[in-house]
Scaffold this motif. Structure first.
Motif, PDB file in Angstrom:
ATOM      1  N   LEU A   1      -1.416   0.079   2.144  1.00  0.00           N
ATOM      2  CA  LEU A   1      -1.005  -1.328   2.208  1.00  0.00           C
ATOM      3  C   LEU A   1      -0.359  -1.759   0.899  1.00  0.00           C
ATOM      4  O   LEU A   1       0.713  -2.382   0.903  1.00  0.00           O
ATOM      5  CB  LEU A   1      -2.203  -2.221   2.538  1.00  0.00           C
ATOM      6  N   ALA A   2      -0.974  -1.416  -0.221  1.00  0.00           N
ATOM      7  CA  ALA A   2      -0.412  -1.790  -1.526  1.00  0.00           C
ATOM      8  C   ALA A   2       0.982  -1.181  -1.713  1.00  0.00           C
ATOM      9  O   ALA A   2       1.896  -1.853  -2.192  1.00  0.00           O
ATOM     10  CB  ALA A   2      -1.353  -1.357  -2.640  1.00  0.00           C
ATOM     11  N   ASP A   3       1.148   0.059  -1.315  1.00  0.00           N
ATOM     12  CA  ASP A   3       2.439   0.734  -1.463  1.00  0.00           C
ATOM     13  C   ASP A   3       3.505   0.142  -0.554  1.00  0.00           C
ATOM     14  O   ASP A   3       4.683   0.098  -0.906  1.00  0.00           O
ATOM     15  CB  ASP A   3       2.265   2.227  -1.162  1.00  0.00           C
ATOM     16  N   SER A   4       3.084  -0.339   0.627  1.00  0.00           N
ATOM     17  CA  SER A   4       4.042  -0.832   1.621  1.00  0.00           C
ATOM     18  C   SER A   4       4.608  -2.206   1.295  1.00  0.00           C
ATOM     19  O   SER A   4       5.664  -2.575   1.794  1.00  0.00           O
ATOM     20  CB  SER A   4       3.365  -0.913   2.990  1.00  0.00           C
ATOM     21  N   GLY A   5       3.864  -2.993   0.510  1.00  0.00           N
ATOM     22  CA  GLY A   5       4.281  -4.364   0.245  1.00  0.00           C
ATOM     23  C   GLY A   5       3.937  -5.309   1.376  1.00  0.00           C
ATOM     24  O   GLY A   5       4.302  -6.482   1.348  1.00  0.00           O
ATOM     25  N   GLY A   6       3.213  -4.833   2.385  1.00  0.00           N
ATOM     26  CA  GLY A   6       2.806  -5.684   3.496  1.00  0.00           C
ATOM     27  C   GLY A   6       1.572  -6.503   3.156  1.00  0.00           C
ATOM     28  O   GLY A   6       1.017  -6.404   2.056  1.00  0.00           O
ATOM     29  N   VAL A   7       1.146  -7.306   4.106  1.00  0.00           N
ATOM     30  CA  VAL A   7      -0.053  -8.134   3.907  1.00  0.00           C
ATOM     31  C   VAL A   7      -1.214  -7.693   4.788  1.00  0.00           C
ATOM     32  O   VAL A   7      -2.348  -8.109   4.558  1.00  0.00           O
ATOM     33  CB  VAL A   7       0.230  -9.639   4.134  1.00  0.00           C
ATOM     34  N   GLY A   8      -0.959  -6.864   5.788  1.00  0.00           N
ATOM     35  CA  GLY A   8      -2.019  -6.404   6.659  1.00  0.00           C
ATOM     36  C   GLY A   8      -1.690  -5.042   7.233  1.00  0.00           C
ATOM     37  O   GLY A   8      -0.521  -4.660   7.348  1.00  0.00           O
ATOM     38  N   LEU A   9      -2.754  -4.311   7.570  1.00  0.00           N
ATOM     39  CA  LEU A   9      -2.590  -2.977   8.134  1.00  0.00           C
ATOM     40  C   LEU A   9      -3.792  -2.696   9.024  1.00  0.00           C
ATOM     41  O   LEU A   9      -4.938  -2.856   8.599  1.00  0.00           O
ATOM     42  CB  LEU A   9      -2.512  -1.944   7.007  1.00  0.00           C
ATOM     43  N   ALA A  10      -3.527  -2.299  10.253  1.00  0.00           N
ATOM     44  CA  ALA A  10      -4.575  -1.942  11.203  1.00  0.00           C
ATOM     45  C   ALA A  10      -4.653  -0.426  11.312  1.00  0.00           C
ATOM     46  O   ALA A  10      -3.636   0.269  11.204  1.00  0.00           O
ATOM     47  CB  ALA A  10      -4.281  -2.562  12.570  1.00  0.00           C
TER      48      ALA A  10
ATOM     49  N   LYS B   1       0.844   7.990   6.624  1.00  0.00           N
ATOM     50  CA  LYS B   1       2.083   7.763   7.365  1.00  0.00           C
ATOM     51  C   LYS B   1       1.860   6.622   8.347  1.00  0.00           C
ATOM     52  O   LYS B   1       0.866   6.586   9.067  1.00  0.00           O
ATOM     53  CB  LYS B   1       2.480   9.029   8.115  1.00  0.00           C
ATOM     54  N   ILE B   2       2.791   5.691   8.380  1.00  0.00           N
ATOM     55  CA  ILE B   2       2.686   4.532   9.270  1.00  0.00           C
ATOM     56  C   ILE B   2       3.353   4.854  10.605  1.00  0.00           C
ATOM     57  O   ILE B   2       4.512   5.280  10.660  1.00  0.00           O
ATOM     58  CB  ILE B   2       3.304   3.283   8.623  1.00  0.00           C
ATOM     59  N   ALA B   3       2.586   4.668  11.675  1.00  0.00           N
ATOM     60  CA  ALA B   3       3.098   4.887  13.028  1.00  0.00           C
ATOM     61  C   ALA B   3       4.141   3.825  13.344  1.00  0.00           C
ATOM     62  O   ALA B   3       3.959   2.649  13.023  1.00  0.00           O
ATOM     63  CB  ALA B   3       1.953   4.821  14.034  1.00  0.00           C
ATOM     64  N   ARG B   4       5.213   4.253  13.993  1.00  0.00           N
ATOM     65  CA  ARG B   4       6.256   3.313  14.387  1.00  0.00           C
ATOM     66  C   ARG B   4       6.201   3.056  15.877  1.00  0.00           C
ATOM     67  O   ARG B   4       5.638   3.839  16.648  1.00  0.00           O
ATOM     68  CB  ARG B   4       7.614   3.850  13.959  1.00  0.00           C
ATOM     69  N   MET B   5       6.800   1.914  16.275  1.00  0.00           N
ATOM     70  CA  MET B   5       6.845   1.534  17.682  1.00  0.00           C
ATOM     71  C   MET B   5       7.265   2.732  18.533  1.00  0.00           C
ATOM     72  O   MET B   5       8.222   3.417  18.207  1.00  0.00           O
ATOM     73  CB  MET B   5       7.832   0.369  17.872  1.00  0.00           C
ATOM     74  N   GLY B   6       6.521   2.961  19.608  1.00  0.00           N
ATOM     75  CA  GLY B   6       6.762   4.097  20.484  1.00  0.00           C
ATOM     76  C   GLY B   6       5.701   5.178  20.325  1.00  0.00           C
ATOM     77  O   GLY B   6       5.534   6.021  21.204  1.00  0.00           O
ATOM     78  N   THR B   7       4.966   5.153  19.215  1.00  0.00           N
ATOM     79  CA  THR B   7       3.887   6.114  18.991  1.00  0.00           C
ATOM     80  C   THR B   7       2.710   5.737  19.893  1.00  0.00           C
ATOM     81  O   THR B   7       2.272   4.579  19.879  1.00  0.00           O
ATOM     82  CB  THR B   7       3.457   6.103  17.509  1.00  0.00           C
ATOM     83  N   PRO B   8       2.178   6.675  20.681  1.00  0.00           N
ATOM     84  CA  PRO B   8       1.125   6.333  21.653  1.00  0.00           C
ATOM     85  C   PRO B   8      -0.100   5.627  21.073  1.00  0.00           C
ATOM     86  O   PRO B   8      -0.663   4.751  21.729  1.00  0.00           O
ATOM     87  CB  PRO B   8       0.756   7.692  22.253  1.00  0.00           C
ATOM     88  N   VAL B   9      -0.513   5.950  19.845  1.00  0.00           N
ATOM     89  CA  VAL B   9      -1.720   5.325  19.287  1.00  0.00           C
ATOM     90  C   VAL B   9      -1.578   3.805  19.168  1.00  0.00           C
ATOM     91  O   VAL B   9      -2.567   3.075  19.180  1.00  0.00           O
ATOM     92  CB  VAL B   9      -2.105   5.964  17.928  1.00  0.00           C
ATOM     93  N   LEU B  10      -0.340   3.317  19.091  1.00  0.00           N
ATOM     94  CA  LEU B  10      -0.115   1.870  18.967  1.00  0.00           C
ATOM     95  C   LEU B  10      -0.213   1.149  20.305  1.00  0.00           C
ATOM     96  O   LEU B  10      -0.197  -0.084  20.338  1.00  0.00           O
ATOM     97  CB  LEU B  10       1.261   1.604  18.362  1.00  0.00           C
ATOM     98  N   LEU B  11      -0.298   1.892  21.392  1.00  0.00           N
ATOM     99  CA  LEU B  11      -0.228   1.289  22.718  1.00  0.00           C
ATOM    100  C   LEU B  11      -1.556   1.242  23.454  1.00  0.00           C
ATOM    101  O   LEU B  11      -1.603   0.811  24.601  1.00  0.00           O
ATOM    102  CB  LEU B  11       0.805   2.048  23.563  1.00  0.00           C
ATOM    103  N   LYS B  12      -2.637   1.682  22.811  1.00  0.00           N
ATOM    104  CA  LYS B  12      -3.931   1.684  23.498  1.00  0.00           C
ATOM    105  C   LYS B  12      -4.981   0.995  22.641  1.00  0.00           C
ATOM    106  O   LYS B  12      -4.888   0.998  21.408  1.00  0.00           O
ATOM    107  CB  LYS B  12      -4.359   3.111  23.831  1.00  0.00           C
ATOM    108  N   PRO B  13      -5.986   0.407  23.281  1.00  0.00           N
ATOM    109  CA  PRO B  13      -7.059  -0.242  22.513  1.00  0.00           C
ATOM    110  C   PRO B  13      -7.803   0.773  21.642  1.00  0.00           C
ATOM    111  O   PRO B  13      -8.066   1.904  22.060  1.00  0.00           O
ATOM    112  CB  PRO B  13      -7.978  -0.815  23.594  1.00  0.00           C
ATOM    113  N   ALA B  14      -8.127   0.354  20.438  1.00  0.00           N
ATOM    114  CA  ALA B  14      -8.867   1.198  19.501  1.00  0.00           C
ATOM    115  C   ALA B  14     -10.360   1.144  19.816  1.00  0.00           C
ATOM    116  O   ALA B  14     -10.856   0.172  20.402  1.00  0.00           O
ATOM    117  CB  ALA B  14      -8.603   0.726  18.070  1.00  0.00           C
ATOM    118  N   LEU B  15     -11.067   2.168  19.395  1.00  0.00           N
ATOM    119  CA  LEU B  15     -12.503   2.273  19.641  1.00  0.00           C
ATOM    120  C   LEU B  15     -13.297   1.544  18.564  1.00  0.00           C
ATOM    121  O   LEU B  15     -12.923   1.561  17.386  1.00  0.00           O
ATOM    122  CB  LEU B  15     -12.915   3.748  19.668  1.00  0.00           C
TER     123      LEU B  15
END
Length: 179
Positions: free
Chosen positions: A40-49, A5-19
């Motif tokens: 990533l392949a399913d999403s049709g995007g070019v990058g995923l963090a 599941k892809i986190a959307r804007m507003g999800t706390p994990v997207l707002l803090k530096p990763a370890l």
């Protein structure tokens, strides 16, 4: 493998530096990489963090099709970059339209370095480094921002350059790439 599941804007994990990743032999890390590749392949995007799939670690995956690269550049195959660091190669920047899997349907014109030097590690913990130019450089900067808890709207030079893809596409007579 599994679709994540892809986190959307507003999800706390997207707002803090990763370890940082410290154990490159951890089976959970390799499962995460496999699942991110499938997502990533399913999403049709070019990058995923990793934070985009609710994992707060400094890991990104990406691939850039040849049609998104500049002239005389080939496609960038599926790649893994762990604990990346990026340095601009000079002062040149370009403002281009970006989309994000965590902000579906939205786009913004973001200034970024045209060329960068990157370094980090691959999935086996081996050092990797290189240069990226144009769209490839943009993808790495965008995904590394996710690892630092930054979403692209914070990088906008002009808040007026942000909105729904379909509305901006209409306003600019189709000159905006799809998000």
């Amino acid at each position: 493998m599994a679709l994540l599941k892809i986190a959307r804007m507003g999800t706390p994990v997207l707002l803090k530096p990763a370890l940082p990743v410290t154990d490159f032999t951890d089976p959970a890390l390799h499962r995460l990489i496999e699942d991110m590749a499938e997502t990533l392949a399913d999403s049709g995007g070019v990058g995923l963090a990793a934070p985009q799939v609710h994992a707060s670690v400094r890991l990104l995956v990406y691939q850039v099709p040849a049609e998104r690269m500049g002239p005389d550049q080939g496609a960038v195959p599926f790649s893994v970059l762990i604990n990346p660091t990026l340095d601009p190669l000079g002062p040149d920047t370009a403002a281009e339209w970006e989309g994000c899997l965590s902000l579906p349907g939205l786009t913004g014109r973001v200034p970024r370095a045209r060329s960068i030097h990157y370094r980090g590690f691959n999935e086996r913990g081996e050092p990797v480094e290189g240069e990226a130019h144009g769209f490839h450089a943009r993808v790495l900067q965008h995904e590394t921002d996710h690892l630092d808890g930054i979403l692209y709207p914070r990088r906008l030079a002009d808040p007026g350059d942000f909105g729904f893809v379909e509305e901006i596409r209409k306003a600019l007579a189709g000159r905006v790439p799809s998000a």
